[in-house]
Scaffold this active site. Structure first.
Site, mmCIF file in Angstrom:
data_model
loop_
_atom_site.group_PDB
_atom_site.id
_atom_site.type_symbol
_atom_site.label_atom_id
_atom_site.label_comp_id
_atom_site.label_asym_id
_atom_site.label_seq_id
_atom_site.Cartn_x
_atom_site.Cartn_y
_atom_site.Cartn_z
ATOM 1 N N TYR A 156 0.835 -1.206 0.000
ATOM 2 C CA TYR A 156 0.000 0.000 0.000
ATOM 3 C C TYR A 156 0.871 1.258 0.000
ATOM 4 C CZ TYR A 156 -4.576 -2.160 0.372
ATOM 5 O OH TYR A 156 -5.729 -2.849 0.094
ATOM 6 N N LYS A 158 3.882 1.611 -1.251
ATOM 7 C CA LYS A 158 4.459 1.756 -2.582
ATOM 8 C C LYS A 158 3.397 2.208 -3.594
ATOM 9 C CE LYS A 158 8.822 0.447 -2.202
ATOM 10 N NZ LYS A 158 9.275 -0.680 -2.995
#
Length: 329
Positions: A156, A158
Site C-alpha cells: 500500500y 508503494k
C-alpha cells in the site's frame, strides 16, 4: 542534512520499544516537536519518562483520530503495529492494525501534504531465504500473519507513492534490541529475556538447538537509520534493509550475555514455538549504506554491553520495567 528543530512530527507506536527510543532522539537530539499516537497494547508511557512530547491514546484503526493527528505535521514515522507473537493468535486484529491502520496513515499523510513518511516493516517478509545475506529484491515468503500484514502495508505504501507520489520510505528492521526492551511484557524479545535471566541468576531459555541465526541490530543504529531515511531524497519510494549484515546464533548470544553479566546462569533448551520457523537470517544493508549513508556502528558485542549497562541500572530503580516488543528469536 537532518534538520528537525521545531518541526512537527508524529510517531505512531511511540510509547513502544523502538518508538520511544525514536521519540527520545527526535526531541532531545534534534529538537523536534513530537506527538505520539499509541494504543498502549504493548507500549507504555513510562518508556518516555523525562521526554517532552504530546501523547494521544488511540489506535491507528481510528480513521478520524489518525486524520486529526496527522494534520499539520511535517514528518510522520509509522511504527504502530501488532507484533509477531500476537498476530498468529489474532490474525483479524493483526489485519486491522497493520494493514487498515497503515492505510489510514498513508491516506491522511497524502491529504495533509506531509513532507516525508517513514513506514517500519520487518525482515520477516523474507521467510527462510535461500541465499544470505538477503537483499531487498529477493523473493518474499510469509510464514506468519505478521509478515503477511507488514508486507501488505508495504505494498500500500508503494502504491500510494506510485499513484499519488506520496513521499514514503519503507524500512525492514532486523531483530532490534537495546534500551527499554525488558521482560515485563510477555512479547519481549530474546535479548531482553536473556539479560533479565542472567542478572537474576535464572536459566536462559533457548528455543530448539539455539543454532538458528539472526541479524541483531542495536537500537541506536536503527533509530539513526530511521531518521536519516526521512531526509535523503533518494529514499522516497524505496525500501531498505536495516541491520548489520552479520548473523549470530541464539546460542552465541546466550553465552555472551552470561559471560558479560558474570552470571552463574545456565542455558536451558526448550521446545520451539509456532513462530520459530526461520532458521537463518542475515540481511544485506548495502543499499541503505550507498543511498543514505547508513552505517551500523554497534557490533553485537558492543550492543550487548550497552544493553547490559542499561539493564543493570534498571534493576537498581524502583520503577517497574516496561517494554514494547521488537525482537523474536
Amino acid at each position: 542534512m537532518v534538520n528537525l528543530r521545531n518541526k512537527k512530527v508524529l510517531v505512531t507506536g511511540g510509547a513502544g520499544f523502538v518508538g520511544s527510543n525514536l521519540v527520545r532522539t527526535l526531541v532531545q537530539k534534534h529538537g523536534a516537536t513530537v506527538t505520539v499516537l499509541d494504543d498502549l497494547f504493548t507500549g507504555d508511557e513510562r518508556n518516555l519518562a523525562g521526554v517532552k512530547y504530546q501523547f494521544i491514546h488511540g489506535s491507528v484503526e481510528n480513521k478520524s483520530l489518525v486524520n486529526d493527528c496527522v494534520k499539520g505535521k511535517d514528518f510522520v514515522f509509522h511504527l504502530a503495529s501488532r507484533n509477531i507473537i500476537i498476530s498468529n493468535y489474532d490474525p483479524c486484529g493483526d489485519l486491522n492494525v497493520n494493514v487498515i491502520g497503515s492505510y489510514n496513515i498513508f491516506e491522511a499523510c497524502l491529504e495533509h501534504n506531509v513532507k516525508r513518511v517513514v513506514y517500519s516493516s520487518t525482515s520477516s517478509v523474507y521467510g527462510n531465504p535461500q541465499i544470505l545475506p538477503v537483499q531487498e529484491d529477493d523473493p518474499k515468503s510469509f510464514l506468519n500473519f505478521y509478515s503477511a500484514s507488514k508486507y501488505s502495508a508495504e505494498v500500500y505504501a508503494k502504491t500510494f507513492y506510485a499513484v499519488f507520489n506520496l513521499p514514503v520510505t519503507v524500512l525492514r528492521y532486523s531483530n532490534i534490541y537495546g534500551d527499554y526492551q525488558t521482560p515485563s511484557n510477555p512479547y519481549c524479545g530474546v535479548i531482553g529475556k536473556f539479560m533479565a535471566a542472567a542478572l537474576a541468576g535464572e536459566p536462559l531459555k533457548v528455543h530448539g538447538d539455539g543454532l538458528q541465526t539472526r541479524d541483531y541490530t542495536y537500537i541506536n543504529d536503527a533509530v539513526n537509520a530511521t531518521i536519516a531515511a526521512a531526509f535523503h531524497p533518494k529514499a522516497i519510494g524505496e525500501d531498505y534493509n536495516i541491520g548489520t549484515g552479520v548473523q549470530t546464533s541464539v546460542l552465541e548470544v546466550a553465552q555472551a550475555v552470561i559471560k558479560l553479566a558474570g552470571s552463574r546462569s545456565v542455558i536451558q533448551h526448550v521446545e520451539n514455538r509456532d513462530i520459530d520457523n526461520i532458521r537463518n537470517r542475515c540481511i544485506c544493508v548495502a543499499k541503505a549504506m550507498e543511498q543514505f549513508q547508513y552505517r551500523p556502528v554497534f557490533s553485537i558485542e558492543e550492543g550487548l554491553k550497552a544493553t547490559l549497562q542499561w539493564a543493570m541500572q534498571l534493576t537498581k530503580t524502583s520503577t517497574p520495567p516496561v517494554l514494547s516488543n521488537s525482537l523474536t528469536a
